[in-house]
Design a protein around this motif. Structure first.
Motif, PDB file in Angstrom:
ATOM      1  N   PHE A   1       0.832  -1.210   0.000  1.00 29.12           N
ATOM      2  CA  PHE A   1       0.000   0.000   0.000  1.00 29.12           C
ATOM      3  C   PHE A   1       0.868   1.262   0.000  1.00 29.12           C
ATOM      4  O   PHE A   1       0.681   2.172  -0.815  1.00 29.12           O
ATOM      5  N   VAL A   2       1.859   1.296   0.899  1.00 34.27           N
ATOM      6  CA  VAL A   2       2.740   2.474   1.010  1.00 34.27           C
ATOM      7  C   VAL A   2       3.504   2.699  -0.289  1.00 34.27           C
ATOM      8  O   VAL A   2       3.624   3.832  -0.777  1.00 34.27           O
ATOM      9  N   LYS A   3       4.015   1.613  -0.886  1.00 31.04           N
ATOM     10  CA  LYS A   3       4.809   1.756  -2.110  1.00 31.04           C
ATOM     11  C   LYS A   3       3.938   2.143  -3.308  1.00 31.04           C
ATOM     12  O   LYS A   3       4.388   2.854  -4.196  1.00 31.04           O
ATOM     13  N   THR A   4       2.715   1.675  -3.323  1.00 31.55           N
ATOM     14  CA  THR A   4       1.832   1.976  -4.450  1.00 31.55           C
ATOM     15  C   THR A   4       1.303   3.404  -4.375  1.00 31.55           C
ATOM     16  O   THR A   4       1.333   4.145  -5.351  1.00 31.55           O
ATOM     17  N   LEU A   5       0.800   3.788  -3.215  1.00 33.25           N
ATOM     18  CA  LEU A   5       0.213   5.127  -3.090  1.00 33.25           C
ATOM     19  C   LEU A   5       1.290   6.202  -3.069  1.00 33.25           C
ATOM     20  O   LEU A   5       1.088   7.300  -3.547  1.00 33.25           O
ATOM     21  N   ASN A   6       2.463   5.884  -2.483  1.00 29.85           N
ATOM     22  CA  ASN A   6       3.628   6.774  -2.556  1.00 29.85           C
ATOM     23  C   ASN A   6       3.325   8.196  -2.083  1.00 29.85           C
ATOM     24  O   ASN A   6       3.534   9.176  -2.795  1.00 29.85           O
ATOM     25  N   PHE A   7       2.811   8.285  -0.859  1.00 30.41           N
ATOM     26  CA  PHE A   7       2.493   9.585  -0.283  1.00 30.41           C
ATOM     27  C   PHE A   7       3.774  10.392  -0.069  1.00 30.41           C
ATOM     28  O   PHE A   7       4.730   9.909   0.545  1.00 30.41           O
TER      29      PHE A   7
END
Lengths: 160, 160
Positions: free
Chosen positions: A78-84
């Motif tokens: 999730f963190v790597k995909t959304l890349n906030f």
């Protein structure tokens, strides 16, 4: 984030970039048996997570990952995909379920759907999103579902 | 479980040993800053979890543990305290919240309360428990709350 990061060329996201109904699909991530055992030794020392032999005699008939390991891998994807650009601060999780076990060699993928997006009442530099993450294996079987709420910085607001 | 296990002398529990209202308190567990960073590198690579320096400039003003790390530590303490003879199979988690951050050096403890205990309709060798886990730090501040449902073997039922 800098030129040496593998995510240099990826779009960095702020709250402003998200709207209800947006969907994101992660890359696949392969779960090695060794990492299932390592995670279990640290965090979930139960026989069906710790040892292939004793796991054979369990209800699962073989080694499976701790649900918390699946949840942690889901966070990674999730963190790597959304890349906030400035991170996302988890406020809470509901309806976390593990309908099918994760086994050594499974390749997991996460689909994220934005369910809600609203301003934060208490922190004007942030928005609040509610999302659903569905984690599937290489056969398309669902291994985890959850909903979560997170606080995400707005664009151009670094002085929070 | 054998004589070399540190838990040799501890009571092993089955479903039959639990009743509604039972409470259990874990030992404390100290969270080293190094493990916060290790967990984050694998599962939650965001700046307030990864690096003390960049975390200084975040809303948390310092390094904090991933909520999923706190959840995993809570599982460790729960498993070691309840000491199920044949394991506990997680069915789901609700109302997972992180009201206060976990920082390097914090010593976490988990209190478990059994909220429900009933027979499994589909698997007669198992019972289903619902429980609440509250994780606190050395100052008594709550860092995580959750409810969970789990399937636990009955005594004398090893042929599942």
């Amino acid at each position: 984030m800098n030129a040496s990061s593998p995510f240099f060329s990826m779009k960095e996201r702020y709250f402003d970039d998200l709207k209800v109904g947006d969907r994101f699909q992660s890359e696949p991530f392969e779960v090695a048996g060794k990492t299932i055992i390592e995670f279990a030794e640290k965090f979930d020392p139960q026989k069906f997570h710790l040892n292939a032999k004793s796991a054979e005699r369990s209800i699962f008939k073989g080694l499976i990952a701790s649900g918390w390991h699946t949840a942690a891998i889901t966070m990674r994807l999730f963190v790597k995909t959304l890349n906030f650009a400035e991170g996302a601060i988890g406020l809470g999780v509901d309806e976390l379920r593990w309908p099918n076990p994760v086994r050594p060699g499974d390749a997991l993928q996460v689909e994220t759907e934005i369910l809600e997006a609203r301003s934060s009442r208490s922190k004007p530099n942030y928005g609040i999103i509610r999302l659903r993450n569905v984690t599937t294996n290489q056969r398309g079987e669902i291994v985890q579902t959850m909903t979560a709420a997170a606080m995400v910085p707005r664009r151009g607001q670094r002085d929070y």
